[in-house]
Design a protein around this motif. Structure first.
Motif, PDB file in Angstrom:
ATOM      1  N   PRO A   2       0.825  -1.215   0.000  1.00 47.14           N
ATOM      2  CA  PRO A   2       0.000   0.000   0.000  1.00 47.14           C
ATOM      3  C   PRO A   2       0.854   1.257   0.000  1.00 47.14           C
ATOM      4  CG  PRO A   2       0.002  -1.012   2.181  1.00 47.14           C
ATOM      5  CD  PRO A   2       0.679  -1.973   1.254  1.00 47.14           C
ATOM      6  N   VAL A   3       0.335   2.285  -0.661  1.00 41.61           N
ATOM      7  CA  VAL A   3       1.034   3.563  -0.726  1.00 41.61           C
ATOM      8  C   VAL A   3       0.910   4.270   0.616  1.00 41.61           C
ATOM      9  CG1 VAL A   3       1.151   5.793  -1.896  1.00 41.61           C
ATOM     10  CG2 VAL A   3       0.552   3.734  -3.179  1.00 41.61           C
ATOM     11  N   ARG A   4       2.006   4.795   1.096  1.00 40.01           N
ATOM     12  CA  ARG A   4       2.001   5.508   2.368  1.00 40.01           C
ATOM     13  C   ARG A   4       1.694   6.990   2.122  1.00 40.01           C
ATOM     14  NH1 ARG A   4       1.495   1.281   5.691  1.00 40.01           N
ATOM     15  NH2 ARG A   4       3.110  -0.301   5.295  1.00 40.01           N
ATOM     16  N   HIS A   5       0.617   7.471   2.727  1.00 33.98           N
ATOM     17  CA  HIS A   5       0.224   8.872   2.573  1.00 33.98           C
ATOM     18  C   HIS A   5       0.696   9.648   3.810  1.00 33.98           C
ATOM     19  CE1 HIS A   5      -2.290   7.943  -0.919  1.00 33.98           C
ATOM     20  NE2 HIS A   5      -2.692   6.871  -0.249  1.00 33.98           N
ATOM     21  N   TYR A   6       1.952  10.020   3.781  1.00 37.73           N
ATOM     22  CA  TYR A   6       2.509  10.716   4.938  1.00 37.73           C
ATOM     23  C   TYR A   6       1.923  12.115   5.101  1.00 37.73           C
ATOM     24  CZ  TYR A   6       5.915   6.920   4.802  1.00 37.73           C
ATOM     25  OH  TYR A   6       6.505   5.679   4.801  1.00 37.73           O
ATOM     26  N   GLY A   7       1.547  12.736   3.992  1.00 36.26           N
ATOM     27  CA  GLY A   7       0.974  14.080   4.072  1.00 36.26           C
ATOM     28  C   GLY A   7      -0.319  14.120   4.876  1.00 36.26           C
ATOM     29  N   ARG A   8      -1.120  13.041   4.768  1.00 42.62           N
ATOM     30  CA  ARG A   8      -2.371  12.996   5.522  1.00 42.62           C
ATOM     31  C   ARG A   8      -2.108  12.995   7.014  1.00 42.62           C
ATOM     32  NH1 ARG A   8      -5.703   8.261   2.257  1.00 42.62           N
ATOM     33  NH2 ARG A   8      -5.714   9.276   0.199  1.00 42.62           N
ATOM     34  N   TRP A   9      -1.121  12.205   7.434  1.00 44.49           N
ATOM     35  CA  TRP A   9      -0.817  12.121   8.860  1.00 44.49           C
ATOM     36  C   TRP A   9      -0.218  13.423   9.368  1.00 44.49           C
ATOM     37  CZ3 TRP A   9      -3.034   8.401  11.365  1.00 44.49           C
ATOM     38  CH2 TRP A   9      -3.332   7.202  10.709  1.00 44.49           C
ATOM     39  N   VAL A  10       0.588  14.088   8.533  1.00 46.45           N
ATOM     40  CA  VAL A  10       1.143  15.378   8.941  1.00 46.45           C
ATOM     41  C   VAL A  10       0.023  16.409   9.085  1.00 46.45           C
ATOM     42  CG1 VAL A  10       2.639  17.294   8.242  1.00 46.45           C
ATOM     43  CG2 VAL A  10       3.397  14.924   7.930  1.00 46.45           C
ATOM     44  N   GLY A  11      -0.893  16.413   8.126  1.00 45.30           N
ATOM     45  CA  GLY A  11      -2.020  17.335   8.195  1.00 45.30           C
ATOM     46  C   GLY A  11      -2.898  17.065   9.408  1.00 45.30           C
ATOM     47  N   ALA A  12      -3.166  15.792   9.673  1.00 44.97           N
ATOM     48  CA  ALA A  12      -3.983  15.436  10.834  1.00 44.97           C
ATOM     49  C   ALA A  12      -3.312  15.859  12.130  1.00 44.97           C
ATOM     50  CB  ALA A  12      -4.245  13.932  10.841  1.00 44.97           C
ATOM     51  N   ALA A  13      -1.992  15.672  12.213  1.00 47.52           N
ATOM     52  CA  ALA A  13      -1.262  16.080  13.417  1.00 47.52           C
ATOM     53  C   ALA A  13      -1.315  17.588  13.609  1.00 47.52           C
ATOM     54  CB  ALA A  13       0.185  15.607  13.326  1.00 47.52           C
ATOM     55  N   ALA A  14      -1.217  18.350  12.500  1.00 52.19           N
ATOM     56  CA  ALA A  14      -1.284  19.809  12.598  1.00 52.19           C
ATOM     57  C   ALA A  14      -2.649  20.269  13.072  1.00 52.19           C
ATOM     58  CB  ALA A  14      -0.954  20.431  11.244  1.00 52.19           C
ATOM     59  N   VAL A  15      -3.713  19.635  12.548  1.00 49.49           N
ATOM     60  CA  VAL A  15      -5.071  20.001  12.959  1.00 49.49           C
ATOM     61  C   VAL A  15      -5.292  19.681  14.434  1.00 49.49           C
ATOM     62  CG1 VAL A  15      -7.518  19.453  12.646  1.00 49.49           C
ATOM     63  CG2 VAL A  15      -6.054  19.800  10.652  1.00 49.49           C
ATOM     64  N   LEU A  16      -4.843  18.507  14.861  1.00 52.65           N
ATOM     65  CA  LEU A  16      -4.990  18.140  16.271  1.00 52.65           C
ATOM     66  C   LEU A  16      -4.214  19.090  17.173  1.00 52.65           C
ATOM     67  CD1 LEU A  16      -4.772  14.239  16.105  1.00 52.65           C
ATOM     68  CD2 LEU A  16      -6.792  15.639  16.568  1.00 52.65           C
ATOM     69  N   ALA A  17      -3.049  19.545  16.721  1.00 52.96           N
ATOM     70  CA  ALA A  17      -2.262  20.491  17.523  1.00 52.96           C
ATOM     71  C   ALA A  17      -3.001  21.817  17.682  1.00 52.96           C
ATOM     72  CB  ALA A  17      -0.903  20.713  16.875  1.00 52.96           C
ATOM     73  N   VAL A  18      -3.609  22.295  16.585  1.00 52.87           N
ATOM     74  CA  VAL A  18      -4.370  23.550  16.661  1.00 52.87           C
ATOM     75  C   VAL A  18      -5.569  23.398  17.586  1.00 52.87           C
ATOM     76  CG1 VAL A  18      -5.750  25.182  15.332  1.00 52.87           C
ATOM     77  CG2 VAL A  18      -3.595  24.338  14.405  1.00 52.87           C
ATOM     78  N   LEU A  19      -6.281  22.275  17.464  1.00 51.26           N
ATOM     79  CA  LEU A  19      -7.425  22.034  18.342  1.00 51.26           C
ATOM     80  C   LEU A  19      -6.991  21.952  19.798  1.00 51.26           C
ATOM     81  CD1 LEU A  19      -9.474  19.408  16.283  1.00 51.26           C
ATOM     82  CD2 LEU A  19     -10.013  21.806  16.649  1.00 51.26           C
ATOM     83  N   GLY A  20      -5.852  21.302  20.036  1.00 46.73           N
ATOM     84  CA  GLY A  20      -5.340  21.219  21.409  1.00 46.73           C
ATOM     85  C   GLY A  20      -5.021  22.589  21.981  1.00 46.73           C
ATOM     86  N   LEU A  21      -4.440  23.472  21.155  1.00 47.88           N
ATOM     87  CA  LEU A  21      -4.138  24.826  21.611  1.00 47.88           C
ATOM     88  C   LEU A  21      -5.411  25.603  21.930  1.00 47.88           C
ATOM     89  CD1 LEU A  21      -1.254  25.825  19.158  1.00 47.88           C
ATOM     90  CD2 LEU A  21      -1.060  25.343  21.611  1.00 47.88           C
ATOM     91  N   LEU A  22      -6.460  25.415  21.108  1.00 44.95           N
ATOM     92  CA  LEU A  22      -7.723  26.104  21.375  1.00 44.95           C
ATOM     93  C   LEU A  22      -8.350  25.619  22.679  1.00 44.95           C
ATOM     94  CD1 LEU A  22      -9.352  26.200  17.811  1.00 44.95           C
ATOM     95  CD2 LEU A  22      -8.479  28.131  19.123  1.00 44.95           C
ATOM     96  N   VAL A  23      -8.347  24.296  22.883  1.00 45.88           N
ATOM     97  CA  VAL A  23      -8.902  23.748  24.130  1.00 45.88           C
ATOM     98  C   VAL A  23      -8.109  24.246  25.324  1.00 45.88           C
ATOM     99  CG1 VAL A  23      -9.289  21.617  25.428  1.00 45.88           C
ATOM    100  CG2 VAL A  23      -9.864  21.722  22.993  1.00 45.88           C
ATOM    101  N   TRP A  24      -6.799  24.268  25.204  1.00 50.05           N
ATOM    102  CA  TRP A  24      -5.948  24.740  26.305  1.00 50.05           C
ATOM    103  C   TRP A  24      -6.201  26.207  26.599  1.00 50.05           C
ATOM    104  CZ3 TRP A  24      -1.866  28.318  26.376  1.00 50.05           C
ATOM    105  CH2 TRP A  24      -1.117  28.338  27.562  1.00 50.05           C
TER     106      TRP A  24
END
Length: 314
Positions: free
Chosen positions: A25-47
């Motif tokens: 299977p093709v590894r979609h590293y960009g998706r995981w990087v994007g997901a991590a960035a979104v989760l980081a932003v959400l974490g900052l908002l919650v904090w």
């Protein structure tokens, strides 16, 4: 039972036979990087909100306050009545707009032009302050009363929201009517049906497939737009929250309470709208769109480790 080995093709030896392909299977590293960035932003908002100067205890205490619940009920009530008025009048305006009678089509066009061209808040104030133009409501022997007694905040809110919504529903209904094949109307006329009966029995039932989904969206929009009626003294959800905050000075806390209630109401009706659209998509889509539960299940399945499918490693 013995396992037979296929004989090699003529001119080929056994070691020259093709081997099974191992698919990677093709590894979609960009998706995981994007997901991590979104989760980081959400974490900052919650904090940020967790550390903000907000008394969350007050928010929890007023979520089920009697005044808030009463305001939410009035919000639902004015939304339902305004939407019913808008749908009924909108369908009538759509039929008038499509009429060959120039008077009917011109009046319908002028109505849509006026109510779509002016803000809802201005229309609400026009109805609420109608007593500056007309002192009394005089219907002869049927009814006569002072305009201030007739034009209550509830009636002004109903007329302001309902008549404005009718202009938008007229365009939605017109689009639905035009989506019906003209051959349907011609066939009905060939059978001797009148124009009104053709519209009622043939055209409108088929147009509902196009009309219903955007109508659900308009209802959700109306639910939020109803917050504008606080300006004409109608005690809906937003005005109820501001009334309480003016006494206890917990402005941000009560705004969050109103926000939570609006989110709950719009979420409930958004789910209903989704299933309504899914229901009316049965006649056009080969495969119905997945439900939210099916989407979650598909996402969980896609996160599993690669498995053997059909004897091939994936």
């Amino acid at each position: 039972m013995t396992k037979t080995v296929p004989s090699p093709e003529p001119g080929k030896t056994a070691h020259e036979l093709p081997v099974p392909i191992k698919a990677v299977p093709v590894r979609h590293y960009g998706r995981w990087v994007g997901a991590a960035a979104v989760l980081a932003v959400l974490g900052l908002l919650v904090w940020a909100f967790a550390g903000a100067d907000v008394d969350w205890g007050v928010v929890g205490d007023y979520l089920d306050h009697d005044t808030i619940i009463e305001g939410a009920g009035k919000t639902l009530w004015i939304t339902l009545l305004s939407m019913l008025l808008g749908v009924a009048l909108g369908v009538l305006l759509a039929v008038m707009r499509l009429s060959r009678n120039p008077v009917l089509s011109s009046v319908a066009w002028g109505y849509i032009w006026f109510f779509r061209g002016t803000p809802v808040l201005v229309q609400l104030f026009l109805w609420y302050n109608l007593s500056f133009v007309f002192d009394t409501v005089n219907l002869g022997p049927l009814y006569k009363n002072e305009m201030n007694d007739v034009m209550t905040p509830f009636l002004a809110a109903l007329l302001g929201l309902g008549l404005n919504e009718a202009a938008y529903m007229a365009e939605i209904a017109r689009a639905g009517i035009l989506s019906v094949d003209p051959g349907q109307t011609e066939a009905a006329h060939a059978l001797g049906m009148s124009g009104a009966k053709t519209t009622r029995r043939i055209v409108l039932p088929q147009a509902m497939r196009v009309i219903i989904p955007p109508t659900g969206n308009e209802f959700i929009n109306m639910l939020k737009t109803s917050s504008l009626v606080y300006a004409i003294q109608y005690t809906e959800l937003f005005r109820a929250s501001t009334t309480i905050s003016s006494r206890n000075l917990a402005v941000m806390e009560l705004l969050l309470v109103a926000t939570v209630w609006y989110l709950v109401l719009t979420t409930v009706f958004s789910i209903g709208q989704y299933y309504l659209e899914r229901h009316y998509a049965r006649g056009t889509n080969r495969a119905l769109p997945a439900t939210p539960l099916q989407r979650v299940r598909a996402q969980l399945t896609s996160l599993r480790s690669p498995s053997q499918v059909g004897g091939t490693s994936i």
